[in-house]
Write an enzyme that holds these catalytic residues in place. Structure first.
Site, PDB file in Angstrom:
ATOM      1  N   PRO A  96      69.865  63.559  50.407  1.00 21.03           N
ATOM      2  CA  PRO A  96      70.277  64.381  51.551  1.00 21.03           C
ATOM      3  C   PRO A  96      70.542  65.814  51.106  1.00 21.03           C
ATOM      4  O   PRO A  96      71.148  66.049  50.063  1.00 21.03           O
ATOM      5  CB  PRO A  96      71.562  63.708  52.030  1.00 21.03           C
ATOM      6  CG  PRO A  96      71.524  62.327  51.451  1.00 21.03           C
ATOM      7  CD  PRO A  96      70.798  62.455  50.145  1.00 21.03           C
ATOM      8  N   CYS A  97      70.070  66.769  51.876  1.00 25.75           N
ATOM      9  CA  CYS A  97      70.288  68.192  51.581  1.00 25.75           C
ATOM     10  C   CYS A  97      70.896  68.828  52.821  1.00 25.75           C
ATOM     11  O   CYS A  97      70.200  69.051  53.812  1.00 25.75           O
ATOM     12  CB  CYS A  97      68.984  68.886  51.204  1.00 25.75           C
ATOM     13  SG  CYS A  97      68.237  68.243  49.688  1.00 25.75           S
ATOM     14  N   GLN A  98      72.182  69.113  52.768  1.00 23.25           N
ATOM     15  CA  GLN A  98      72.875  69.618  53.947  1.00 23.25           C
ATOM     16  C   GLN A  98      72.738  71.126  54.132  1.00 23.25           C
ATOM     17  O   GLN A  98      72.945  71.644  55.209  1.00 23.25           O
ATOM     18  CB  GLN A  98      74.373  69.277  53.876  1.00 23.25           C
ATOM     19  CG  GLN A  98      74.686  67.832  54.194  1.00 23.25           C
ATOM     20  CD  GLN A  98      74.417  66.899  53.022  1.00 23.25           C
ATOM     21  OE1 GLN A  98      74.436  67.331  51.879  1.00 23.25           O
ATOM     22  NE2 GLN A  98      74.176  65.641  53.307  1.00 23.25           N
TER      23      GLN A  98
END
Length: 457
Positions: free
Chosen positions: A100-102
């Protein structure tokens, strides 16, 4: 475990070994979720030796379907968890994962993506790659990265200062026989001094061949396929209409054999012989190896307001097709859900009234049960039907951790929501299989070259 000043793990370089013909090709899946990437690689002939995730429910599904693999539960940023992941990752032929890359704001504030604390999970993938140094890796993510202009940063990060040749491309699952349009950004890398070549993943071009167009002027709008006037598009259209052809698959070819599941069905399993005969090659493919039972068949209940609206939406339609009298917030007087005070549906409801079209693949599914409704019957889909649209075979069972209540890493919503969430977050296995097959060809070619060298030597 010592770390370098730059946040990475300080280790010596792992030399690329010659891959003997008898040694298995192995996969470690980081941020595995339920295991969509792993399932695709397994179907291509790889041995899945481990998967890791912080979500105990998703990892319970992974463990159920990959009993031969090591399931590592916990936050990869914790040293004890990272050590276990590194132990198995050093044995991997291919490291895969979708961290995940926020944060994409680094383009505006001049902070590199890998240095942004919100992207610490992405950094952990790069760190694990740096330690394990497998012959190849695959990282997948949302195409939003492209919109914020960070692809070049990621390519540089994953190259590990020239250790890997890395290529990226955007692919759509529907171009690989999945009955759903779902775009993903792929990064494939191979060791630069291993004489491997980064493969290019090539699909059918189905998604560029036709569109679902909305026609008005009649009693109510209707949706119809409009085909591009070229030879490729004509061939794709023929394949789409042919239930025996797996080149392109429609929603009805994927799930029509499950149409008789009733609204509010609480029976989560049935004997396979209770199903009608498969009506398409895709249904036969999905049923293969499912033994004698089918699981994940519960169907959500439907309130009367939603039922009335669904009757007012044509196949392939959405909230735009609702008559004025169906746009009121409460139609039958029963108050449910949040009220925005306007007396009408709010914008957030616009994504909840969408019906499949039977003669085209589904749009991109999300993690909610109400993200899609059946093309023929006014009801939501079961987890199994959504799994079919994601190309998970029927033998793949979605479950949850047996522990009740709040536990570390668990998402709110309960077991039913968790299963929909697991399906909606997954990489479609048929897409993953095509990626794996391309890498398999490259890896096997390298093995053959090694075999020839050894024989000559």
């Amino acid at each position: 475990m010592s770390r370098s000043s730059g946040g990475g793990i300080a280790v010596g370089r792992r030399k690329p070994e010659a891959m003997g013909a008898a040694s298995p090709l192995t996969v470690v899946d980081l941020f595995s979720g339920a295991g969509g990437l792993s399932e695709g690689f397994r179907q291509a002939g790889f041995n899945v030796i481990a998967g890791s995730d912080n979500d105990p429910d998703a990892l319970a599904t992974f463990s159920t379907n990959f009993p031969e693999a090591r399931a590592i539960l916990g936050d990869i940023r914790l040293e004890s968890v990272k050590e276990r992941i590194l132990e198995v990752s050093r044995q991997a032929t291919v490291l895969v994962g979708g961290p995940p890359c926020q944060a994409f704001s680094q383009v505006r504030n001049h902070t590199r993506m890998i240095d942004d604390p919100r992207n610490s999970l992405y950094r952990e993938f790069v760190d694990t790659l740096r330690v394990a140094l497998p012959p190849a890796f695959v990282m997948e993510n949302v195409t939003g990265m492209d919109q914020m202009g960070v692809r070049e940063q990621i390519l540089a990060d994953l190259s590990l200062d020239g250790e890997y040749d890395v290529q990226s491309q955007v692919v759509d699952a529907a171009d690989f026989g999945v009955p759903q349009t779902r775009k993903r950004l792929l990064f494939l890398g191979v060791r630069r001094n291993s004489e491997l070549t980064v493969p290019v993943i090539t699909g059918t071009g189905a998604t560029n061949s036709m569109v679902l167009a909305r026609f008005t002027g009649e009693r109510r709008p209707r949706y119809q396929l409009v085909i591009q006037q070229n030879l490729l598009s004509m061939r794709i259209a023929e394949a789409l209409a042919d239930g025996a052809d797996l080149t392109a698959v429609t929603a009805s070819q994927a799930i029509s054999d499950l149409a008789n599941l009733p609204v509010g069905n609480r029976r989560d399993e049935m004997a396979c012989d209770e199903l009608p005969e498969p009506s398409s090659a895709y249904q036969k493919l999905m049923r293969a190896g499912s033994d004698d039972k089918l699981f994940n068949l519960q169907v959500p209940r439907l309130n009367k307001d939603t039922e009335l609206r669904l009757h007012g939406i044509p196949q392939g339609g959405n909230h735009r097709d609702l008559d004025e009298e169906l746009l009121g917030r409460y139609l039958t007087g029963k108050r449910w859900g949040q009220d925005n005070g306007s007396g009408r549906l709010s914008r957030k409801h616009f994504y909840a009234y969408r019906r499949l079209h039977p003669h085209l693949w589904a749009w991109t599914l999300n993690t909610k049960a109400d993200c899609v409704y059946h093309y023929e019957i006014p009801r939501a889909l079961s987890v199994r039907e959504m799994a079919r649209l994601q190309s998970f075979p029927d033998r793949f069972i979605f479950t949850t951790d047996h522990r009740r209540g709040p536990i570390e890493g668990r998402h709110d919503g309960g077991p039913a929501h968790s299963r929909y969430r697991q399906v909606g977050n997954a990489v479609p296995p048929l897409l993953a299989k095509c990626v794996a097959q391309s890498l398999l060809f490259t890896l096997n070619a390298s093995r053959e070259q090694d075999r020839i060298r050894l024989k000559v030597g």
